[in-house]
Design a protein around this motif. Structure first.
Motif, PDB file in Angstrom:
ATOM      1  N   ALA A 355       0.839  -1.196   0.000  1.00 40.67           N
ATOM      2  CA  ALA A 355       0.000   0.000   0.000  1.00 40.67           C
ATOM      3  C   ALA A 355       0.871   1.242   0.000  1.00 40.67           C
ATOM      4  CB  ALA A 355      -0.924   0.002   1.222  1.00 40.67           C
ATOM      5  N   VAL A 357       1.270   3.591   1.834  1.00 43.79           N
ATOM      6  CA  VAL A 357       1.145   4.023   3.225  1.00 43.79           C
ATOM      7  C   VAL A 357       2.457   3.714   3.924  1.00 43.79           C
ATOM      8  CG1 VAL A 357      -0.119   3.679   5.390  1.00 43.79           C
ATOM      9  CG2 VAL A 357      -1.332   3.521   3.205  1.00 43.79           C
ATOM     10  N   ALA A 360       1.760   2.757  10.523  1.00 39.35           N
ATOM     11  CA  ALA A 360       0.580   2.974  11.363  1.00 39.35           C
ATOM     12  C   ALA A 360       0.970   3.386  12.767  1.00 39.35           C
ATOM     13  CB  ALA A 360      -0.275   1.706  11.410  1.00 39.35           C
ATOM     14  N   HIS A 387      -3.321  -3.045   6.804  1.00 34.03           N
ATOM     15  CA  HIS A 387      -3.573  -1.695   6.298  1.00 34.03           C
ATOM     16  C   HIS A 387      -5.065  -1.357   6.313  1.00 34.03           C
ATOM     17  CE1 HIS A 387       0.373  -0.301   5.415  1.00 34.03           C
ATOM     18  NE2 HIS A 387       0.659  -1.278   4.590  1.00 34.03           N
ATOM     19  N   HIS A 388      -5.908  -2.311   5.966  1.00 40.99           N
ATOM     20  CA  HIS A 388      -7.345  -2.042   6.010  1.00 40.99           C
ATOM     21  C   HIS A 388      -7.817  -1.824   7.454  1.00 40.99           C
ATOM     22  CE1 HIS A 388      -8.136  -3.866   1.792  1.00 40.99           C
ATOM     23  NE2 HIS A 388      -8.118  -2.558   1.751  1.00 40.99           N
ATOM     24  N   GLU A 391      -6.703   1.681   8.396  1.00 41.65           N
ATOM     25  CA  GLU A 391      -7.455   2.638   7.594  1.00 41.65           C
ATOM     26  C   GLU A 391      -8.828   2.885   8.209  1.00 41.65           C
ATOM     27  OE1 GLU A 391      -8.576   3.269   2.891  1.00 41.65           O
ATOM     28  OE2 GLU A 391      -8.601   1.235   3.718  1.00 41.65           O
ATOM     29  N   GLY A 394      -8.507   5.234  11.065  1.00 38.42           N
ATOM     30  CA  GLY A 394      -7.884   6.536  10.824  1.00 38.42           C
ATOM     31  C   GLY A 394      -6.505   6.646  11.437  1.00 38.42           C
ATOM     32  N   ASP A 395      -5.868   5.506  11.700  1.00 39.32           N
ATOM     33  CA  ASP A 395      -4.560   5.488  12.362  1.00 39.32           C
ATOM     34  C   ASP A 395      -3.414   5.172  11.403  1.00 39.32           C
ATOM     35  OD1 ASP A 395      -5.780   6.086  14.724  1.00 39.32           O
ATOM     36  OD2 ASP A 395      -5.667   4.060  15.564  1.00 39.32           O
ATOM     37  N   GLN A 396      -3.680   5.217  10.087  1.00 39.36           N
ATOM     38  CA  GLN A 396      -2.582   5.039   9.151  1.00 39.36           C
ATOM     39  C   GLN A 396      -1.637   6.239   9.194  1.00 39.36           C
ATOM     40  OE1 GLN A 396      -4.850   4.329   5.472  1.00 39.36           O
ATOM     41  NE2 GLN A 396      -3.912   2.296   5.382  1.00 39.36           N
ATOM     42  N   ILE A 398       0.574   8.272   6.686  1.00 37.38           N
ATOM     43  CA  ILE A 398       0.770   8.470   5.249  1.00 37.38           C
ATOM     44  C   ILE A 398       1.686   9.667   5.044  1.00 37.38           C
ATOM     45  CG2 ILE A 398      -0.362   8.911   3.044  1.00 37.38           C
ATOM     46  CD1 ILE A 398      -2.904   7.652   4.242  1.00 37.38           C
TER      47      ILE A 398
END
Length: 415
Positions: A355, A357, A360, A387-388, A391, A394-396, A398
């Motif tokens: 991803a 990203v 996390a 990753h999902h 996601e 909201g803790d990814q 990026i």
């Protein structure tokens, strides 16, 4: 999600990346101009930024070509930037590698080749050996990436499959002098492993390839018809080739440590070269943090646990994940919502696994928010879908392309 703890961890990550930015670390290692031509080649996630730094340094005509990941190009003026696929090679990488080989053909002893090498170069610098198709090489790369094999063993296989890895690119530059300028993304900073060592003369290792394939359950069929690597005078080649590591994980972690101490944290360094299965390392580090928190009064200074290296993931599920996100997910499960612990695990190149990203965060309330959303972390871990999971919370983390690559950055803050 922003808190004092997450802001601190983000700032430490940014300091680690800035330390390894080619604009900050490359110039001190650049040699004086040669009597002949100065040719710039290279490959890796940091190579375009390295080319940009080279252009800023030299006040003379340059020529060259480097290959970087899609989205990692830079606006250079004289050195051409070609974007190609990572982590599985594509035709763009093959075509650009052929152009590099043409560029370094017919050089003289007065010429100097600067080879700008960084992590990701193994897939970007792609020239399959005669008898091996790009499709076969793509499949082997996919199998290696899914196997859980450490990067050092993956690159033994990659060297055997290539016309440029294992010092063969340097050999193609003869009789010119070659200087490899390298940003390390591997535990131990072994230049023979970084990007599979295109400028590091080394004897072929075909005898161990079959053992590696067997150990990691990879079909050896593509190797059956390949002849042994051609013989080369490696000792003579070494006299014309030198390599320097210009940025390394240890330097970036040291910079983060300094900043953490300046803002009042105690720091525990676990090492910059940790390897292993991501979920196992994440759980182990979480248990260590819990043990420290249980024996550390809340009135003491905050304690930061720092580590680097390169985790691996043995894929058994069909989710979207990466080693840093999987490390973080396993740590989240083990931490069980501890109110004093915040964690960040991210790849310094801005891309973690499958991803776009970097990694996390794990916050004290991450587990509760997951429960409220009906997200069972163990289910996501089982299908390699970290990753999902992050996601949804909201803790990814990026960052976009960081233009460098010094491996994983992991920080656990105990308040």
């Amino acid at each position: 999600m922003q808190s004092d703890a997450t802001r601190l961890l983000k700032n430490l990550f940014e300091q680690a990346v800035a330390t390894a930015d080619p604009m900050n670390c490359l110039a001190a290692h650049l040699p004086p101009p040669p009597e002949g031509r100065l040719i710039v080649i290279g490959a890796g996630k940091a190579s375009a930024r390295m080319a940009e730094a080279v252009e800023r340094h030299y006040d003379q005509p340059l020529e060259g070509l480097v290959i970087t990941r899609y989205g990692y190009g830079r606006p250079t003026q004289q050195i051409e930037i070609v974007e190609a696929a990572h982590p599985v090679p594509d035709q763009a990488g093959v075509d650009a590698t052929r152009r590099i080989l043409h560029l370094v053909d017919n050089l003289t002893p007065d010429d100097l080749v600067l080879a700008l090498i960084s992590g990701g170069g193994s897939s970007l610098l792609c020239a399959p050996r005669d008898g091996l198709s790009l499709k076969q090489k793509q499949q082997i790369n996919k199998d290696l990436l899914a196997s859980g094999a450490p990067i050092s063993q993956m690159n033994v296989v990659r060297r055997h499959l290539s016309q440029v890895k294992g010092g063969k690119l340097a050999a193609a530059c003869a009789p010119a002098q070659v200087l490899g300028l390298i940003i390390s993304d591997v535990p131990g900073d072994d230049v023979a492993v970084i990007a599979s060592g295109p400028t590091v003369p080394q004897p072929p290792s075909a005898d161990s390839v079959s053992e590696i394939l067997e150990r990691w359950g990879i079909d050896p069929a593509a190797f059956a018809q390949l002849p042994a690597d051609p013989d080369q005078d490696f000792e003579a080649l070494k006299e014309k080739v030198s390599n320097k590591v210009v940025a390394a994980p240890s330097q970036s972690l040291a910079a983060a440590k300094t900043v953490a101490e300046q803002v009042g944290c105690d720091v525990l360094m676990l090492g910059d070269d940790l390897e292993g299965e991501a979920r196992e390392l994440g759980a182990a580090h979480a248990h260590k943090a819990l043990e420290i928190a249980a024996n550390r009064a809340a009135t003491q200074k905050p304690l930061l646990i720092l580590s680097g290296g390169e985790c691996t993931v043995t894929r058994t599920g069909n989710g979207v994940g990466g080693p840093n996100a999987e490390y973080a997910l396993a740590a989240l499960i083990a931490l069980n919502g501890n109110a004093r612990i915040t964690l960040l695990a991210a790849d310094t190149d801005g891309v973690d696994g499958a991803a776009e990203v970097a990694g996390a965060f794990v916050l004290p309330d991450s587990l509760q928010r997951a429960t409220d959303l009906g997200r069972a972390p163990q289910d996501y871990l089982q299908r390699n879908d970290a990753h999902h999971f992050f996601e949804a919370l909201g803790d990814q983390f990026i960052t976009g392309p960081t233009l460098t690559n010094v491996n994983d950055f992991r920080a656990i803050l105990i308040e």
